[in-house]
Design a protein around this motif. Structure first.
Motif, PDB file in Angstrom:
ATOM      1  N   ALA A  97      36.422  35.185  40.618  1.00 37.92           N
ATOM      2  CA  ALA A  97      37.230  34.051  40.494  1.00 37.92           C
ATOM      3  C   ALA A  97      36.332  33.095  39.683  1.00 37.92           C
ATOM      4  N   GLU A  98      37.148  31.985  39.102  1.00 30.26           N
ATOM      5  CA  GLU A  98      36.459  30.902  38.142  1.00 30.26           C
ATOM      6  C   GLU A  98      35.522  29.913  38.888  1.00 30.26           C
ATOM      7  N   THR A  99      34.769  30.277  39.982  1.00 29.42           N
ATOM      8  CA  THR A  99      34.296  29.353  40.598  1.00 29.42           C
ATOM      9  C   THR A  99      32.679  29.834  40.898  1.00 29.42           C
ATOM     10  N   GLY A 149      32.655  34.196  41.756  1.00 27.30           N
ATOM     11  CA  GLY A 149      33.678  34.441  42.616  1.00 27.30           C
ATOM     12  C   GLY A 149      33.026  34.425  44.070  1.00 27.30           C
ATOM     13  N   VAL A 150      33.816  35.305  45.030  1.00 25.65           N
ATOM     14  CA  VAL A 150      33.381  35.260  46.720  1.00 25.65           C
ATOM     15  C   VAL A 150      32.922  36.685  46.869  1.00 25.65           C
ATOM     16  N   ALA A 151      31.812  37.010  47.405  1.00 26.55           N
ATOM     17  CA  ALA A 151      31.351  38.310  47.951  1.00 26.55           C
ATOM     18  C   ALA A 151      31.518  38.111  49.490  1.00 26.55           C
ATOM     19  N   ARG A 152      32.057  38.948  50.177  1.00 26.88           N
ATOM     20  CA  ARG A 152      32.188  38.950  51.591  1.00 26.88           C
ATOM     21  C   ARG A 152      31.205  40.323  51.999  1.00 26.88           C
ATOM     22  N   VAL A 153      30.441  40.058  52.766  1.00 25.37           N
ATOM     23  CA  VAL A 153      29.688  41.185  53.517  1.00 25.37           C
ATOM     24  C   VAL A 153      29.495  41.085  54.953  1.00 25.37           C
ATOM     25  N   ARG A 154      29.974  42.299  55.624  1.00 30.51           N
ATOM     26  CA  ARG A 154      29.978  42.340  56.866  1.00 30.51           C
ATOM     27  C   ARG A 154      28.878  43.421  57.338  1.00 30.51           C
TER      28      ARG A 154
END
Length: 372
Positions: A97-99, A149-154
């Motif tokens: 994402a552009e964030t 962007g966003v990385a989601r780690v579980r």
């Protein structure tokens, strides 16, 4: 302790798994090991090499549901850690994402969740302590590079719920699995970092409930014996501190406990009276010459004092006193030992009032002092 092998914490295992999963997802590289950052406190404290990094082996990795999973086998070295050999998983997804880059971290199966206030994790959150949380995020950012962007780690621990039954987590209100711990990232043999952290957490929970008394026990048996003696003791007040005499007392002091109890056996009492911060056999040896001097001061006959100086174990000394019928000398010795141990408690917790419940090796009460 020379020759004993160091290991790494669950936090380091999770950080390495997160980095490996993201490298596989973003670069298609299934790496055999990753260069993993350790918590900042490791470098500050000097508990590891200055660059505060560790190369951690990756057991396996594969793509999964639009993301990637990597697995690290927890290696506690020569430390007797219940999580040694457990699989620590990280499942990672990335959404460009552009964030500004953001890493979102959560716990999945086998990672406990906090249900009581006073823990490092807020109620409802995964039991991932702040140091490991920062460590995992740092490792993830290294893999992500300059992406946005966003990385989601579980983080997952398949055997975590079973392993948690062997820890203090159920009493702490952490349900469903283990905690992800490790303030330094490495495990020194017989330092028991995870146990020390659980002592701190237990004290936090007790204070959050408004308790002003902490009762430290050296294990399950001394806890049970204390409850037999004082059945009205609230469960949250009981903390299995094992050999962490100094850590337990100092932490209780920092958290504002006004009363500190110790439930223990004769040998541990002698070591506390000697002033050891950690009473583990590998770090604290009984000074039998000093104990013999204390026995003589308590009124034991010279031949018994000489036998004490030549003894090999505290159990042997206690047996000598009991079999010789020296009940008065034993009681005088016990009062002197608890007075010395109490002074050591106050040295670490100046505003707290100590009390002791001392048992023989068969579970009989030898002395109980000053709880009320």
């Amino acid at each position: 302790m020379s020759g004993l092998r160091q290991g790494f914490t669950t936090g380091t295992a999770a950080a390495a798994a997160a980095k490996a999963a993201l490298l596989l997802l973003l670069e298609g590289r299934n790496v055999p090991e990753v260069d993993t950052p350790l918590p900042r406190s490791a470098a500050v404290s000097g508990d590891c090499r200055p660059e505060a990094r560790l190369r951690v082996p990756i057991a396996r990795g594969h793509l999964e549901d639009g993301g990637a999973r990597a697995v690290v086998i927890k290696d506690a070295g020569d430390d007797p850690d219940v999580t040694h050999g457990a699989e620590i998983h990280a499942l990672a997804h990335f959404f460009p994402a552009e964030t500004p880059l953001r890493v979102e971290l959560d716990g999945g199966r086998g990672v406990g969740r906090a249900t009581l206030p006073g823990l490092a994790a807020a109620v409802g959150e995964a039991a991932i302590n702040p140091g490991p949380r920062e460590q995992i995020e740092s490792a993830a950012r290294e893999a992500l590079g300059d992406r946005s962007g966003v990385a989601r780690v579980r983080i997952e621990v398949p055997e975590g719920e079973r392993l948690a039954a062997k820890t203090l987590n159920p009493r702490l209100g952490i349900v469903g699995g283990i905690s992800i711990l490790g303030s330094h990232g490495i495990v020194r043999p017989f330092s028991h970092d995870a146990w020390a952290a659980s002592v701190t957490q237990a004290l936090s929970v007790a204070r959050a409930e408004g308790r002003d008394m902490a009762v430290f026990t050296t294990g399950r048996k001394s806890e049970r014996l204390y409850l037999d003696l004082y059945p009205d003791t609230p469960e949250r007040c009981l903390v299995q501190a094992a050999d962490f005499f100094g850590h337990a007392c100092r932490t209780a002091s920092e958290k504002g406990f006004r009363r500190i109890g110790w439930s223990l056996f004769f040998g541990k009492l002698v070591k506390q009276a000697q002033g050891f911060d950690n009473t583990h056999a590998r770090q604290a040896e009984i000074d039998f010459s000093l104990l013999a001097h204390w026995c003589a001061e308590a009124g034991a006959p010279p031949e018994l004092a000489r036998a004490t100086a030549a003894a090999n174990t505290a159990r042997q000394v206690l047996g000598l006193l009991q079999s010789a019928g020296e009940d008065a000398a034993l009681q005088t010795l016990l009062r002197a030992l608890t007075a010395r141990a109490g002074a050591e408690v106050r040295r670490r917790a100046p505003k707290a009032e100590p009390h002791f419940a001392v048992f023989d090796f068969n579970g009989s009460v030898l002395l109980a002092t000053g709880r009320d």
